[in-house]
Structure formats: C-alpha cells, structure tokens
Design an enzyme around this catalytic site. Sequence first.
Site, PDB file in Angstrom:
ATOM      1  N   LYS A  83       0.818  -1.139   0.068  1.00 36.73           N
ATOM      2  CA  LYS A  83      -0.041  -0.081  -0.041  1.00 36.73           C
ATOM      3  C   LYS A  83       0.998   1.236   0.020  1.00 36.73           C
ATOM      4  O   LYS A  83       1.866   1.139   0.784  1.00 36.73           O
ATOM      5  CB  LYS A  83      -0.866  -0.164   1.255  1.00 36.73           C
TER       6      LYS A  83
ATOM      7  N   SER B  30      -9.660   1.514   3.005  1.00 39.46           N
ATOM      8  CA  SER B  30      -8.845   2.159   1.875  1.00 39.46           C
ATOM      9  C   SER B  30      -7.753   1.507   1.309  1.00 39.46           C
ATOM     10  O   SER B  30      -7.193   2.013   0.228  1.00 39.46           O
ATOM     11  CB  SER B  30      -8.315   3.362   2.720  1.00 39.46           C
TER      12      SER B  30
ATOM     13  N   SER C   3      -9.685  -0.812   6.993  1.00 37.12           N
ATOM     14  CA  SER C   3      -9.074  -0.774   5.669  1.00 37.12           C
ATOM     15  C   SER C   3      -8.438  -2.058   5.054  1.00 37.12           C
ATOM     16  O   SER C   3      -8.136  -1.890   3.812  1.00 37.12           O
ATOM     17  CB  SER C   3      -8.236   0.534   5.438  1.00 37.12           C
TER      18      SER C   3
HETATM   19  N1  GLN Z   1     -13.030   3.701   6.275  1.00 33.45           N
HETATM   20  C1  GLN Z   1     -12.536   4.161   7.537  1.00 33.45           C
HETATM   21  C2  GLN Z   1     -12.101   5.664   7.300  1.00 33.45           C
HETATM   22  O1  GLN Z   1     -12.452   6.235   6.330  1.00 33.45           O
HETATM   23  C3  GLN Z   1     -11.269   3.518   7.807  1.00 33.45           C
HETATM   24  C4  GLN Z   1     -10.029   3.753   6.775  1.00 33.45           C
HETATM   25  C5  GLN Z   1      -9.053   2.936   7.430  1.00 33.45           C
HETATM   26  O2  GLN Z   1      -8.984   1.843   8.013  1.00 33.45           O
HETATM   27  N2  GLN Z   1      -7.777   3.547   7.216  1.00 33.45           N
HETATM   28  O3  GLN Z   1     -11.596   6.217   8.229  1.00 33.45           O
END
Ligand code: GLN
Length: 487
Positions: A78, A153, A177
């Site tokens: 990532k 994400s 994410s």
């Molecule tokens: N969807 C969550 C957010 O937008 C989690 C994102 C993540 O785990 N980085 O914060």
Amino acid sequence: MDLTEATLAEIRDAVRAKRVKAVEVVAHFQRRIETLDNQLNSFITVNPRAMEEATQIDAILASGRDPGPLAGVPIAVKDLLCTKNLATTAASNILRGFVPPYSATVVKRLQAAGAVILGKTNLDEFGMGSSNENSAFGVCRNPWALDHVPGGSSGGTAAAVAARLAPAGIGTDTGGSIRQPASFCGLVGIKPTYGRVSRFGIVSYASSLDQAGPMARTAQDCAILLETIAGHDDWDATASMRPVPSWSTDTIPSPKGMRIGVLQEALSEKIDQDTSTVLNTAISTLRQLGAEITEVSIPKLRHAVSIYYLLATSEASSNLARYDGVRYGYRSRKQTSDLESFYAATRSEGFGTEVKRRIMMGTYALSSGYYDAFYLKASQVRRQLRDEYMAAFAQCDVILSPVTTSPAFKIGARISDPLEMYLNDIFTTSANLAGLPAIAVPGGFAESGLPIGLQFTANHFDEHNLFRVATALEQALPLVKKVPHVI
Ligand code: GLN
C-alpha cells in the site's frame, strides 16, 4: 508451475528449491500488471528496481546462501508505507514527488526476508475512505465487477491480489481498511492487535488506531506474512515486546471445542439477504466442525462509528499538520505575502475534499470549549467499548460478525453522501478502538456473484485463534472455486 494461481507459500518453496527463478516470478507478475492494470488502476508506482532485487535473490541462492523465508516472493505494498528511494504518495497530491530517505520497518522486514517489493498500490488519500474513490490517482476498480469499488482504503492491494497481479500484499487498517477491501475482493486480510506490527515509516492517519497487516488469498499466506513483519521495533515505542508465534507452521487444530460468539448487534443491523445467508452457512459449518456457538452482545457497538469518526479525525488533524509545503512534498506556487497564507495555499491545493473535511471535523472536536463534549467523551466511551469486549472474551474465544452489511457497491453510489459512507464501517471500527486483532475471510458469494467476507475478532495478541478458525472455514466451506473476471 502456474505462477498466476500459486500461493505465496508455493512460490517461496519453488524459489528456495530452485524450481523457478526469482526473476521469472517477478517478470511474470510485472507482465500481468502491464497487461491488466489499465483496467484496474491498482498500482500507483511499480518498482523499477524489482528485477534487480530478484536477480540478487537468485545470486544468493546460486552461491548456496539463504536468501530468507520469503525468497523471491513479489509483494504489493500500500502506498502509505515509506519505501526508500521509491515514491510514496499516500494517494495525495500533497505528497506527489516525495521520495522517502528510509523504508518503513514492515518494508525492511519483508526485504530482509527475501521478498521483492513489486510496487505501491492505490488507496483512499491518507487511508481516509472505504471505496478507494478518494484517491488523487483515480479510482481503483474491483476485479470481480469493474463498475464496483474494491473497498478501501487498501483498495489497490485488494484489487491487485484478487486479480493475481501479486500473490499477496500489505495494507493498513485504522477502521477497517484491510478487512473491508479483503471482503469486497474475496480475500483473507488480518488487522493485527495494536502494537503487534511496528508503525515506523507508515504515513500516520490516526496513530492510536493504525496497524499494518497482510492481505492474501489464503489464511496461511497471511500467517507467513504476519510473522515476517510483526515484532518489537526500537523505532516505534508502541510496538509490543511480545514474542511472535509461528502461526504458519503451528499445526492448527480443528475448531473443535472453540467457543464462537455470534455478535447479536450484527443480527439486528440491516444486513442484506446474501450476507445473512453467508453468515448462517458459516455458523452451521462451524457447528458441524465441533465449535460451540454462543451469543455475545457488545451494546456500545452502536456508538463505534461516532467514536471512531471523532477520534480518528482528531488524531488526523494533528498528524496532518506536518504537511506545510516547507519540509517536503507539494508547495504552492501562488504568490503569498506571509507564512500563514503560504500554508493555506499549499494545503488547500494539496489536500483532497475528504481529507479537508476530516481535518476540519477533527480540529473542531479538539477545539477549546468542545474538547470535553467530543474528544474526551469519545475517549471515555472507547474505554467502555473495550471493557465490553473484555467481558465478552470471558465467554468466548472469537466473535463472529459480517465485515459489512452488504457486498461491494457501485462506483459513485455513496461518494456524495459521507455519512452513508462512514456507516459502512459499522462492524470494523470497534476492533481498532479496542486494539483487538480481527480477520476477514471469504464466506461466500452474493447472487450477483460478488464475494462476501466474514469477520472474526479475538482477544489482544490472540491472532492464533483467528488463523485457526479462518483455516478451518477455508477448508470446510463449500465455496465454489470462483475467480474474478479480470485475471
Ligand atoms: N473507512 C474508514 C475511514 O475512512 C477506515 C479507513 C482505514 O481503516 N484507514 O476512516
């Protein structure tokens, strides 16, 4: 050897036994990226030195030395993890052109084990999102249905691994994410216990919640990756001293006698028909395997999304203050007369809409006069949520729930309604808030053909039970061997 379908473990064994060269493996996946990724947009940067690194692995093997337990395995990382001399963007314009002078501990450990970093994958800017639509490098697509999101994400890692552009990858998880995109793309993904994996060199979103972890097609591949990247690190004071078990070689016993608590709150949420069918099939399968199915309740779960969005944005507003256009990254060319307006110009031009929204929400929650009502209150309820989990783990070994209320949604379907997007995180944020490890495993498919995942959460540092139940389900579920369209 069919490199496309081979698991990480099979590739590693073949390279170490000199049945295939590391350079052949890397070339194979590079060719796949070149021919298929124009449909997916899962990579932001491919590593131009991957072949060189593979050549070195082959040379070490040829000289009779040991290149490490992940010899020649290509890994998709990532683009939130720093990679020395390789661009790291966090999918943000504000970091366009940033080339880190050092690598994240996770990356260093992968390379020390002989893995080859194939490239850096797409994500929601700074990890803020659930669909990969908040990326300055464009949306990434779900290989199971190209007009659907891969989740977020860590959407790029999920799409790349599902489409076999890499045998496995690394994501990060602040509120879901790793698990949500794994679920949307039919993969296994584990968010380790907070502190299990060093955060050094990972672009910070919300430091008390962030953890990196593996995403792969099998639980065993995730176990292999996690034991490589986990463990104490002098560069991260929150990285635990606990020894790292060898989950991948432990003979994982059957789930016989294991107490599995089905999360009652999940049953009352509006989960769609396909997801509930998949959940029920898993429950009866586990029962047949000898697991003891019980019910658990975490009443504070209904506050998890609110607590999460208050705390995560508060931490983000502080963490993202460092992007000022002076030290590194993007710098506005606008004529400004003072420092304050220079910062403002750089930050307005460099950050995307969702990131700005979150910085504002977090700044508001932390501002004097509101701190007690928002940040402090959320921290208190976070503690109560954790206590409820601790009480639940007195009655069961793992907690079973869906990952999301429905499978992957269409690109564009939720992006204009942030609240609806946030509510998507209902089942995933609580593990981060309580610091618990949680795994997403493929559970089945929707009528539409899209994959549906299931989530197991365990007590702190009990990843063992997660791998145990994930492996059992993987072997027992009557999953049709389906593969995504783009492969
Ligand atoms: N969807 C969550 C957010 O937008 C989690 C994102 C993540 O785990 N980085 O914060």
